[in-house]
Design a protein around this motif. Structure first.
Motif: not given
Length: 349
Positions: A1-15, A121-130
């Protein structure tokens, strides 16, 4: 997969709750809040997870299982590893669930990514960091897994490992590094092998190129440059003050490497560093024709003015013999030798 698409994914919800920033300090930690996972032992059970791209063929999973079994480990496979949702290994929430469940399971001693690609990047809002902070374990992978390695260090203090994924080539050198670093908790020096081509009078391959001479100590962070840059502006990018940054990439034009480093510079991140180790930029060829730059020229543009010890050419990245680097561990970088010396054990005994 073309890795240039990574840079477009820096905006994530912070919950997510901020409590996990401090939750790990009493668990196998030192005075800096760095958390060391427990070492692996022969017979321990690990789990293969697919937090990013989907597997192309099931035989890749079979090879990965057999590789870890050959190192004396028992292997479980995450519930969603063989799922597929477009180019992902299942839905975002499902890929994250495999990680959360593995950290929660007391029988699982380590998590190894089966492959990279794109999607962490897309799974970060679903991870249970605690949950992760309360159950520190080995986490291992590279490429897109850069997101997980660095976000876990930032949010929980957990040390993790940048190294071959499950479908990568696992040879005797990688297995020996696993034994030394993760089974034995050894402190040793990571550097390129001194191998010469047949009949060559000097070393031609795996050469180190010094950007700024000198040595420095600091905690090691980093990974894939494209992925790391996609984290700028989020609460998951590690604090870079006084850190030693290691970088690698694959399949990127030199002008994109320039773009990513410019982003880190404009965000004020490069100026905070104590040292830089650049590994391999596989298939990152200079532009053809007049006016192009080499990779070394771009790296010199950003790192020479900083005056910090820096080198390029380390044997880590998208290469067969990929050295294992512990994210979060205190190391000594020697730019003249192109080495990273571990100053503490990366695991608790």
């Amino acid at each position: 997969m073309d890795r240039r698409t990574f840079v477009k994914a820096s905006s994530l919800g912070v919950l997510l709750s901020q409590s996990s920033l401090l939750a790990a300090k009493d668990l196998n930690s030192n005075e800096n809040g760095v958390v060391f996972p427990k070492r692996l032992k022969p017979g321990d059970t690990i789990v293969l997870v697919a937090p990013a791209g989907a597997l192309d063929q099931k035989v890749e999973l079979d090879i990965a299982v057999e590789s870890f079994q050959a190192m004396g480990l028992k292997v479980q496979v995450g519930k969603h590893v063989l799922d597929r949702d477009g180019y992902f290994a299942g839905k975002d929430a499902d890929r994250a669930a495999d990680i959360n469940n593995a950290f929660a399971d007391p029988n699982i001693k380590g998590l190894f990514a089966i492959r990279g690609g794109w999607g962490c990047n897309r799974i970060l809002p679903f991870l249970d960091f605690d949950l992760i902070a309360q159950n520190p374990k080995i986490l291992f992978g590279y490429s897109d897994i850069t997101t997980l390695l660095n976000s876990l260090f930032q949010r929980t203090g957990l040390v993790s490992f940048h190294g071959p994924v499950g479908v990568s080539y696992w040879g005797q050198d990688q297995a020996q590094q696993m034994r030394q670093m993760i089974f034995e908790g050894g402190k040793f020096t990571i550097k390129n092998p001194e191998k010469r081509d047949d009949k060559a009078l000097t070393q031609r391959r795996n050469r180190i190129q010094v950007i700024n001479s000198g040595s420095v100590e600091g905690r090691l962070i980093g990974g894939n440059l494209t992925v790391l840059t996609s984290m700028v502006g989020t609460p998951y990018l590690p604090d870079m003050q006084g850190k030693i940054l290691f970088l690698e990439d694959v399949g990127e034009s030199i002008y994109r490497i320039d773009r990513y480093l410019s982003t880190l510079q404009l965000a004020g991140k490069l100026q905070e560093l104590s040292g830089v180790a650049f590994g391999q930029c596989t298939d990152c060829d200079p532009e053809k024709g007049y006016g192009g730059f080499t990779l070394l020229q771009i790296l010199e543009h950003y790192f020479k003015p900083l005056g910090i010890p820096a080198f390029m050419g380390g044997q880590f990245g998208h290469v067969r013999d990929n050295n294992i680097l512990p994210v979060g561990v205190k190391v000594e970088l020697n730019a003249d030798l192109g080495s990273l010396r571990l100053l503490e054990s990366p695991v608790s005994m």
